[in-house]
Design an enzyme around this catalytic site. Structure first.
Site: not given
Length: 268
Positions: A2-3
């Site tokens: 995830p960013e």
DNA sequence: CGGTAGACCTGACCGC
DNA sequence: TGCGGTCAGGTCTACC
């Protein structure tokens, strides 16, 4: 995995579910990269926030719980009724937060890169760069930060000490929108290009948050549902497909060892 | 300091 | 069905 948009989505989901709840137990089933805390239980989470790609949960007992999901980490919330229909998540569950009302929050992480650290309030988070959605992230900041830098612009964007939260997908997406090649030297951007890049990053991150992030493989919201922004990807994962602006085929190269997708015609 | 390769892990997928 | 190679939303370390 995830960013920033994915972590932000998870944080918002957590706020609604665990804020104010009493944690009665924290159990670990795979202790790699998970700190073994001496907690004074029960305790309550009084805030849930995000810094870069870190999830920061403050408690009423002078400690903070810091979670980094790395590539495949997930936080999945189960109330008593539903259990996320857990398929094989049991196999990769690494830790569990147990609340007084019977609900639990599972930390599931296939590749085991993710981290959970309980810190005393005075202990510091890792040093991180500016938040890209803050007002301080602007043309002046970018020009100063990139000044004299000879590294590829994409690598500069991925440097968490400079800007915190951008990862491989959103770097590529932002550079496409700003019409800048990933290999351009960071220091070579003029003011106009820097302005386009700042605007592109903010626009894409905001829209991705709105769509609940991008689900390619493992990423899920805390209720187990997928994000929707992958439908809006313009270059990431689109090698050989047509550029939405000019129709030329999207290319894939390696930049700093990471797959990078771009349009060789309209990104300069 | 910059640039790069490798390490950390597991699983999915592809070609043979 | 099996084997080997490649790839994956991240970051850290060693080494030139």
């Amino acid at each position: 995995m995830p960013e920033l948009p994915e972590v932000e989505t998870i944080v918002r989901g957590l706020r609604r579910r665990v804020l104010g709840k009493k944690l009665r137990r924290f159990s670990i089933s795979d202790k790699k990269r998970i700190s073994k805390p001496r907690l004074s239980l029960p305790l309550s989470f009084v805030s849930v926030g995000r810094r870069g790609k870190y999830i920061v949960c403050e408690t009423d007992k002078g400690m903070r719980c810091i979670v980094h999901l790395r590539m495949t980490g997930e936080l999945l919330f189960d109330d008593q009724a539903s259990n996320n229909n857990g398929k094989d998540i049991g196999k990769h569950e690494r830790a569990r937060f147990h609340f007084h009302d019977g609900s639990i929050l599972r930390f599931v992480d296939v590749r085991r890169f993710g981290t959970i650290n309980w810190l005393k309030n005075k202990e510091l988070l890792p040093r991180l760069g500016i938040e890209p959605l803050s007002s301080g992230f602007n043309v002046a900041f970018l020009m100063a930060a990139f000044k004299n830098s000879s590294r590829a612009i994409k690598l500069a964007l991925l440097d968490q000490h400079l800007v915190a939260g951008i990862g491989n997908i959103y770097a590529d997406e932002s550079l496409w929108l700003a019409k800048i090649k990933p290999l351009r030297k960071a220091g070579s951007l003029n003011k106009t290009e820097a302005a386009r890049l700042v605007a592109a990053i903010k626009k894409i991150l905001r829209e991705a948050i709105k769509q609940g992030g991008s689900t390619l493989r493992d990423y899920k919201r805390v209720d187990g549902s997928s994000g929707g922004y992958q439908e809006s990807h313009t270059v990431y994962g689109r090698e050989g497909e047509k550029c939405f602006r000019c129709g030329v085929k999207i290319k894939r190269i390696k930049v700093g060892g990471r797959s990078s997708f771009f349009c060789s015609k309209c990104q300069k």
